[in-house]
Design a protein around this motif. Structure first.
Motif, PDB file in Angstrom:
ATOM      1  N   LEU A 300       0.841  -1.192   0.000  1.00 44.89           N
ATOM      2  CA  LEU A 300       0.000   0.000   0.000  1.00 44.89           C
ATOM      3  C   LEU A 300       0.880   1.247   0.000  1.00 44.89           C
ATOM      4  O   LEU A 300       1.778   1.394   0.824  1.00 44.89           O
ATOM      5  N   HIS A 301       0.605   2.121  -0.946  1.00 46.22           N
ATOM      6  CA  HIS A 301       1.289   3.417  -1.024  1.00 46.22           C
ATOM      7  C   HIS A 301       2.801   3.268  -1.163  1.00 46.22           C
ATOM      8  O   HIS A 301       3.574   3.915  -0.455  1.00 46.22           O
ATOM      9  N   GLU A 442      -5.494  -0.310  13.608  1.00 46.60           N
ATOM     10  CA  GLU A 442      -4.808   0.607  12.702  1.00 46.60           C
ATOM     11  C   GLU A 442      -5.175   0.233  11.274  1.00 46.60           C
ATOM     12  O   GLU A 442      -5.243  -0.949  10.928  1.00 46.60           O
ATOM     13  N   LYS A 443      -5.392   1.247  10.463  1.00 44.45           N
ATOM     14  CA  LYS A 443      -5.882   1.020   9.104  1.00 44.45           C
ATOM     15  C   LYS A 443      -5.098   1.862   8.113  1.00 44.45           C
ATOM     16  O   LYS A 443      -4.829   3.037   8.348  1.00 44.45           O
ATOM     17  N   LYS A 444      -4.760   1.233   6.999  1.00 47.96           N
ATOM     18  CA  LYS A 444      -4.182   1.962   5.874  1.00 47.96           C
ATOM     19  C   LYS A 444      -4.929   1.531   4.625  1.00 47.96           C
ATOM     20  O   LYS A 444      -5.107   0.331   4.386  1.00 47.96           O
ATOM     21  N   THR A 445      -5.374   2.497   3.832  1.00 47.83           N
ATOM     22  CA  THR A 445      -6.223   2.211   2.681  1.00 47.83           C
ATOM     23  C   THR A 445      -5.585   2.704   1.398  1.00 47.83           C
ATOM     24  O   THR A 445      -5.009   3.798   1.353  1.00 47.83           O
ATOM     25  N   ASP A 446      -5.711   1.885   0.362  1.00 50.59           N
ATOM     26  CA  ASP A 446      -5.336   2.255  -0.992  1.00 50.59           C
ATOM     27  C   ASP A 446      -6.571   2.026  -1.851  1.00 50.59           C
ATOM     28  O   ASP A 446      -7.097   0.905  -1.921  1.00 50.59           O
ATOM     29  N   ASP A 447      -7.052   3.072  -2.510  1.00 47.75           N
ATOM     30  CA  ASP A 447      -8.308   2.968  -3.263  1.00 47.75           C
ATOM     31  C   ASP A 447      -8.268   1.875  -4.322  1.00 47.75           C
ATOM     32  O   ASP A 447      -9.292   1.274  -4.645  1.00 47.75           O
ATOM     33  N   VAL A 449      -6.629  -1.000  -4.083  1.00 48.35           N
ATOM     34  CA  VAL A 449      -6.423  -2.341  -3.529  1.00 48.35           C
ATOM     35  C   VAL A 449      -7.447  -2.682  -2.461  1.00 48.35           C
ATOM     36  O   VAL A 449      -8.078  -3.743  -2.484  1.00 48.35           O
ATOM     37  N   GLY A 450      -7.631  -1.812  -1.525  1.00 45.90           N
ATOM     38  CA  GLY A 450      -8.481  -2.084  -0.376  1.00 45.90           C
ATOM     39  C   GLY A 450      -7.815  -1.582   0.888  1.00 45.90           C
ATOM     40  O   GLY A 450      -7.012  -0.649   0.845  1.00 45.90           O
ATOM     41  N   SER A 451      -8.125  -2.217   2.004  1.00 43.75           N
ATOM     42  CA  SER A 451      -7.610  -1.760   3.294  1.00 43.75           C
ATOM     43  C   SER A 451      -6.864  -2.876   4.007  1.00 43.75           C
ATOM     44  O   SER A 451      -7.220  -4.054   3.892  1.00 43.75           O
ATOM     45  N   ARG A 452      -5.844  -2.473   4.733  1.00 44.61           N
ATOM     46  CA  ARG A 452      -5.121  -3.406   5.597  1.00 44.61           C
ATOM     47  C   ARG A 452      -5.313  -2.953   7.039  1.00 44.61           C
ATOM     48  O   ARG A 452      -5.203  -1.767   7.356  1.00 44.61           O
ATOM     49  N   TYR A 453      -5.604  -3.907   7.913  1.00 46.64           N
ATOM     50  CA  TYR A 453      -5.859  -3.608   9.314  1.00 46.64           C
ATOM     51  C   TYR A 453      -4.859  -4.337  10.194  1.00 46.64           C
ATOM     52  O   TYR A 453      -4.499  -5.497   9.935  1.00 46.64           O
ATOM     53  N   LEU A 454      -4.409  -3.651  11.228  1.00 42.23           N
ATOM     54  CA  LEU A 454      -3.770  -4.322  12.357  1.00 42.23           C
ATOM     55  C   LEU A 454      -4.819  -4.393  13.446  1.00 42.23           C
ATOM     56  O   LEU A 454      -5.204  -3.363  14.019  1.00 42.23           O
ATOM     57  N   LEU A 455      -5.309  -5.596  13.713  1.00 41.31           N
ATOM     58  CA  LEU A 455      -6.322  -5.783  14.750  1.00 41.31           C
ATOM     59  C   LEU A 455      -5.643  -6.216  16.039  1.00 41.31           C
ATOM     60  O   LEU A 455      -4.885  -7.191  16.065  1.00 41.31           O
ATOM     61  N   GLU A 456      -5.936  -5.481  17.106  1.00 43.87           N
ATOM     62  CA  GLU A 456      -5.421  -5.836  18.430  1.00 43.87           C
ATOM     63  C   GLU A 456      -6.613  -5.888  19.373  1.00 43.87           C
ATOM     64  O   GLU A 456      -7.138  -4.852  19.800  1.00 43.87           O
ATOM     65  N   LEU A 457      -7.010  -7.112  19.679  1.00 40.17           N
ATOM     66  CA  LEU A 457      -8.229  -7.354  20.455  1.00 40.17           C
ATOM     67  C   LEU A 457      -7.900  -8.155  21.700  1.00 40.17           C
ATOM     68  O   LEU A 457      -7.080  -9.079  21.668  1.00 40.17           O
ATOM     69  N   GLU A 458      -8.556  -7.791  22.803  1.00 43.72           N
ATOM     70  CA  GLU A 458      -8.458  -8.585  24.028  1.00 43.72           C
ATOM     71  C   GLU A 458      -9.586  -9.614  24.006  1.00 43.72           C
ATOM     72  O   GLU A 458     -10.762  -9.252  23.992  1.00 43.72           O
ATOM     73  N   LEU A 459      -9.194 -10.894  23.996  1.00 43.37           N
ATOM     74  CA  LEU A 459     -10.153 -11.993  23.903  1.00 43.37           C
ATOM     75  C   LEU A 459     -10.120 -12.822  25.176  1.00 43.37           C
ATOM     76  O   LEU A 459      -9.128 -12.795  25.920  1.00 43.37           O
ATOM     77  N   GLU A 460     -11.190 -13.558  25.394  1.00 46.68           N
ATOM     78  CA  GLU A 460     -11.255 -14.464  26.549  1.00 46.68           C
ATOM     79  C   GLU A 460     -11.640 -15.854  26.057  1.00 46.68           C
ATOM     80  O   GLU A 460     -12.599 -16.020  25.299  1.00 46.68           O
TER      81      GLU A 460
END
Length: 709
Positions: A300-301, A442-447, A449-460
């Motif tokens: 991206l970019h 966190e998100k970075k988008t390229d029109d 291609v699409g979007s890339r996400y860094l997902l940081e989630l607290e799960l149980e």
């Protein structure tokens, strides 16, 4: 016969004992007369020397040659006029810029924006009641102990607290606090004292005076014959501080906002769940096996051209968006500094300020309109909700360096989070995980291609254990699919992931910045103590510093590992960093090309690992540059959006781009970071760019810096 010998022996022994006692008595009389004579000649008592021989190890042994002057420590280039602001200086009190002595308690250096700490011993001429006075421009404090101990010190007189107060030279009665209450002093006792002074602008001066408590006495500046040093600092390195007294007067603010008990004023330094993610165990990759389809990595970019104009790379770097609000916007600094954030809004930019956002309701009752006692008190208005954060862009961040990170709104993020949970739990019911919190996205988008996400989630999990997901996903653009309410499909980009065990090498080149080297080492110790992360290494390249033994301080530091190299010749940042790069043999480790004068968040190591992807992406974190007088607890300043001197990059990638430019930047700097960025982009590497919470560059003195030699 034996008895006669014994009696003779006893007689001889008694005679010698008598002589010893007689000689001791004579010596004592001479010793006493000597000091009586000394007192009559009105010179300071030296009986203190004997007492100092019995001092505990936390106070140095006093010597007669200390008479006639006192110690003075100078802290240069620090704004504000209050003593409180002096105490907030990150170098105070252990690392003064200058250590010197003065022969009287009256100083006027003809300088501005500095602080002084003066300390030593008072030797009263007479026994009696004394009154002390202090005058200065701006604030100052005089502290005095009840004896030679540093532990019994009390505030006796002061001028001002806010930094705005001042007095003319010798003007001791402008404020009541300038004059002390009477205090009894003995000529046979010496007294530890301390003076603190903070100067901002204007004519600088500081004086401490005393007088006997009688009508005939007048205030006189305390001069050399009544003073002595606390310690001899003439032959020590600037970073040696074992003999610097630690007193109630010298107490300073904690540099670490996490350990500060009082609530900070700025939202940016308040505790955030992101600050403690390193404490949560990471989700085992087995949970995600065969759950998310693999997709090809799409950069991206990246820079598309084969050539680039010199220093033009900064125009091709794009910021990621974050969620939730990380409060990196400097909203606490007031409208005059933050107005640029609003000026980028289309409505505001039309003119008319904030008034144009209000929809005034003019339907006032006739009788109220005619009543002159209530002009418009009942006036009401309507207003539409406006999320200025959601309207930000790279342009806003770069042109308004107080804007902080681009913040996503909830409805932009939650469909992606729901898509992750749905795909995960549909794959196998035995893997059921419950979402507890969205810690960071966190998100970075390229029109195209699409979007890339860094997902940081607290799960149980089903056992009640908390687990951290921290992984990259693509939500690729489907050109054949019309926009609808369905959740996006997430895929795992091939080869685009971060490794929590990657070794990080923090590389630094220094020369004669001993105080800041000590600060840097303490920052690294702080990170290690908080995280227990053993996978990092300090590399210090020293250009023959004369104010510190860098290698010795590294040996004594509580860090996992370090490497040290001494270079000769003139200081050069690029050659120094390159020498550090060359020491790293592992191509699969991350290099952090670093700088002095920084306050690091304890999350810095994982931030580097998360945003450096080997062969694909480098990380250029944005540091907040503090203004003169600003602190970690009360940060004011701006984000260094134009600076790229701090770079995280894999060793294999910096080898690929041919390292630092040591031909053009041999013994100079300024522009070497932009030149390096140009080559990073030409080699088709992505550049991740984010403002980092609690990442500060301290304002500091330029005196003694390499480019000022």
């Amino acid at each position: 016969m034996d008895m006669q010998i014994f009696r003779a022996y006893c007689s001889i022994r008694s005679f010698y004992l008598f002589r010893v006692l007689l000689l001791s008595l004579v010596a004592l009389m001479v010793f006493t007369c000597f000091f009586v004579y000394q007192d009559k000649s009105e010179t300071p008592s030296l009986g203190f020397w004997d007492k100092q021989m019995k001092q505990t190890q936390d106070q140095p042994v006093w010597k007669p040659e200390f008479l006639g002057e006192v110690n003075m420590h100078v802290f240069e280039d620090w704004c504000g006029g209050s003593v409180h602001q002096l105490r907030t200086n990150v170098q105070y009190p252990l690392y003064p810029h200058i250590r010197t002595t003065i022969s009287r308690l009256a100083v006027s250096a003809g300088w501005k924006n500095y602080g002084l700490r003066i300390f030593g011993y008072l030797h009263p001429r007479y026994s009696g009641e004394y009154i002390f006075a202090i005058a200065s421009h701006n604030n100052a404090e005089f502290w005095l102990s009840s004896d030679d101990s540093t532990k019994r010190i009390k505030l006796m007189a002061y001028l001002g607290k806010s930094g705005n107060e001042w007095a003319a030279p010798g003007e001791y009665e402008k404020f009541a606090s300038q004059i002390s209450q009477p205090v009894v002093l003995s000529k046979n006792t010496v007294y530890f004292f301390e003076v603190l002074y903070k100067q901002s602008e204007g004519m600088d001066h500081l004086e401490v005076a005393w007088r006997l408590n009688d009508e005939k006495s007048t205030f006189e500046v305390i001069t050399a014959e009544y003073l002595s040093r606390y310690v001899d600092e003439s032959n020590i390195l600037l970073v040696e501080n074992n003999d610097i007294p630690q007193t109630k007067a010298s107490q300073r603010m904690s540099p670490d906002p996490v350990s500060k008990s009082a609530k900070p004023q700025a939202d940016m330094v308040k505790a955030d769940p992101r600050d403690f993610m390193y404490r949560i165990p990471l989700l085992n990759d087995l949970y995600l096996e065969n759950v998310f389809p693999e997709c090809e990595y799409y950069p991206l970019h990246i820079f598309d051209n084969e050539t680039i104009e010199r220093y033009d790379g900064i125009n091709y770097v794009h910021y990621s968006s974050v969620y939730p609000n990380d409060h990196t916007r400097l909203a606490h600094e007031g409208i005059d500094k933050e107005i640029c954030f609003y000026q980028k809004d289309e409505t505001y930019d039309k003119g008319g300020g904030f008034g144009q956002f209000l929809k005034i309701d003019n339907r006032l009752e006739d009788e109220e309109t005619e009543n002159t006692n209530n002009p418009k008190w009942k006036q009401v208005f309507g207003v539409n909700a406006s999320d200025f954060h959601a309207k930000q862009s790279d342009f806003v961040v770069n042109t308004c360096n107080r804007a902080g990170n681009i913040v996503m709104i909830k409805k932009q993020v939650m469909p992606v989070v729901e898509a992750f949970m749905s795909q995960l739990n549909k794959a196998d019911t035995t893997r059921d995980l419950v979402l507890k919190r969205v810690l960071n996205v966190e998100k970075k988008t390229d029109d195209a291609v699409g979007s890339r996400y860094l997902l940081e989630l607290e799960l149980e999990n089903t056992q009640g254990d908390l687990i951290l997901l921290s992984k990259y996903f693509y939500a690729l653009k489907d050109k054949n699919k019309k926009k609808n309410l369905e959740l996006p499909t997430l895929c795992s980009p091939k080869g685009f992931y971060w490794n929590p065990d990657t070794i990080v090498h923090v590389i630094l080149a220094v020369k004669n910045q001993g105080r800041w080297v000590m600060h840097f080492i303490k920052e690294m110790e702080k990170v290690y103590k908080a995280t227990g992360d053993k996978n990092f290494n300090i590399i210090l390249i020293d250009y023959n510093s004369t104010d510190i033994d860098v290698e010795k301080e590294l040996k004594n530091a509580n860090v996992p590992s370090y490497q040290f190299l001494r270079l000769g010749g003139a200081f050069g940042r690029s050659p120094g960093l390159q020498a550090g790069i060359d020491l790293v043999k592992d191509d699969n480790s991350i290099l952090f090309l670093c700088d002095l004068h920084l306050h690091f968040p304890v999350t810095i190591l994982d931030s580097l690992r998360k945003h450096c992807v080997q062969g694909k992406m480098v990380f250029a974190p944005v540091v907040m540059r503090l203004e003169c007088g600003a602190t970690v607890q009360a940060p004011t300043g701006f984000w260094e959006t134009m600076g790229y001197g701090l770079i995280g990059i894999y060793k294999s990638d910096i080898v690929k781009i041919r390292g630092m430019n040591i031909k053009e930047f041999t013994d100079k700097w300024g522009g070497e970071d932009w030149e390096l960025l140009d080559r990073i982009l030409l080699n088709k590497l992505e550049v991740e760019r984010l403002n980092i919470r609690n990442f500060f560059h301290f304002f500091h003195s330029k005196h003694g810096m390499w480019n000022n030699e």
